[in-house]
Motif scaffolding. Structure first.
Motif, PDB file in Angstrom:
ATOM      1  N   GLY A  72       0.794  -1.231   0.000  1.00 25.35           N
ATOM      2  CA  GLY A  72       0.000   0.000   0.000  1.00 25.35           C
ATOM      3  C   GLY A  72       0.825   1.279   0.000  1.00 25.35           C
ATOM      4  N   GLU A  73       2.146   1.173   0.159  1.00 25.77           N
ATOM      5  CA  GLU A  73       3.026   2.351   0.157  1.00 25.77           C
ATOM      6  C   GLU A  73       3.661   2.511  -1.216  1.00 25.77           C
ATOM      7  OE1 GLU A  73       6.714   4.166   2.817  1.00 25.77           O
ATOM      8  OE2 GLU A  73       5.849   2.220   3.332  1.00 25.77           O
ATOM      9  N   VAL A  74       3.689   3.749  -1.740  1.00 23.19           N
ATOM     10  CA  VAL A  74       4.202   4.023  -3.085  1.00 23.19           C
ATOM     11  C   VAL A  74       5.647   4.519  -3.012  1.00 23.19           C
ATOM     12  CG1 VAL A  74       3.912   5.430  -5.160  1.00 23.19           C
ATOM     13  CG2 VAL A  74       1.901   4.517  -3.983  1.00 23.19           C
ATOM     14  N   PHE A  75       6.490   3.946  -3.889  1.00 23.79           N
ATOM     15  CA  PHE A  75       7.894   4.331  -3.992  1.00 23.79           C
ATOM     16  C   PHE A  75       8.208   4.659  -5.446  1.00 23.79           C
ATOM     17  CE2 PHE A  75       7.483   1.302  -0.560  1.00 23.79           C
ATOM     18  CZ  PHE A  75       8.247   1.847   0.467  1.00 23.79           C
ATOM     19  N   LEU A  76       8.844   5.799  -5.689  1.00 21.43           N
ATOM     20  CA  LEU A  76       9.388   6.112  -7.004  1.00 21.43           C
ATOM     21  C   LEU A  76      10.870   5.754  -6.939  1.00 21.43           C
ATOM     22  CD1 LEU A  76       7.736   9.520  -7.914  1.00 21.43           C
ATOM     23  CD2 LEU A  76       7.115   7.231  -8.693  1.00 21.43           C
ATOM     24  N   VAL A  77      11.291   4.838  -7.806  1.00 23.40           N
ATOM     25  CA  VAL A  77      12.665   4.341  -7.779  1.00 23.40           C
ATOM     26  C   VAL A  77      13.314   4.696  -9.109  1.00 23.40           C
ATOM     27  CG1 VAL A  77      14.138   2.331  -7.380  1.00 23.40           C
ATOM     28  CG2 VAL A  77      11.890   2.456  -6.277  1.00 23.40           C
ATOM     29  N   SER A  78      14.438   5.386  -9.041  1.00 21.28           N
ATOM     30  CA  SER A  78      15.120   5.885 -10.238  1.00 21.28           C
ATOM     31  C   SER A  78      16.441   5.167 -10.466  1.00 21.28           C
ATOM     32  CB  SER A  78      15.375   7.387 -10.089  1.00 21.28           C
ATOM     33  OG  SER A  78      14.150   8.076 -10.001  1.00 21.28           O
TER      34      SER A  78
END
Length: 107
Positions: A72-78
């Motif tokens: 349920g937690e959003v992560f933007l990974v680059s």
């Protein structure tokens, strides 16, 4: 044992899988009862829907940025960043933009 990849050569992992319009492309490097390693190329707006893995899944983004929803937690990974998605925790992957990643799952 590694497959689908050259051995005894320096490689740029992002170059080992190509984008295809409207697709998610994968290339399996290792698949056995203890370890799975797969390269992925996501086109923008393509996704793998929510699921859970039978082992801890470590993602390293090789190019671009992906959006990962874990428990349920959003992560933007680059590019150059890594995220570990724990065993049995539901997660999803979305192509925020085109991106490539290396997925390593240890069972």
């Amino acid at each position: 044992m590694y497959k689908n990849i050259e051995k005894q050569k320096v490689l740029h992992m992002a170059e080992q899988v190509d984008y295809q319009d409207g697709q998610i492309v994968s290339r399996t490097l290792v698949q056995n009862s203890k370890l799975s390693m797969t390269l992925f190329a996501f086109e923008k707006d393509e996704e793998i829907s929510t699921h859970a893995a039978g082992g801890d899944a470590m993602v390293t983004v090789l190019e671009g940025t992906g959006r990962f929803t874990v428990g349920g937690e959003v992560f933007l990974v680059s590019q150059g960043e890594t995220l570990i998605m724990p065993k049995d925790i539901p997660h999803a992957v979305y192509g925020q933009e085109r991106f490539k990643m290396l997925l390593t799952v240890s069972f």
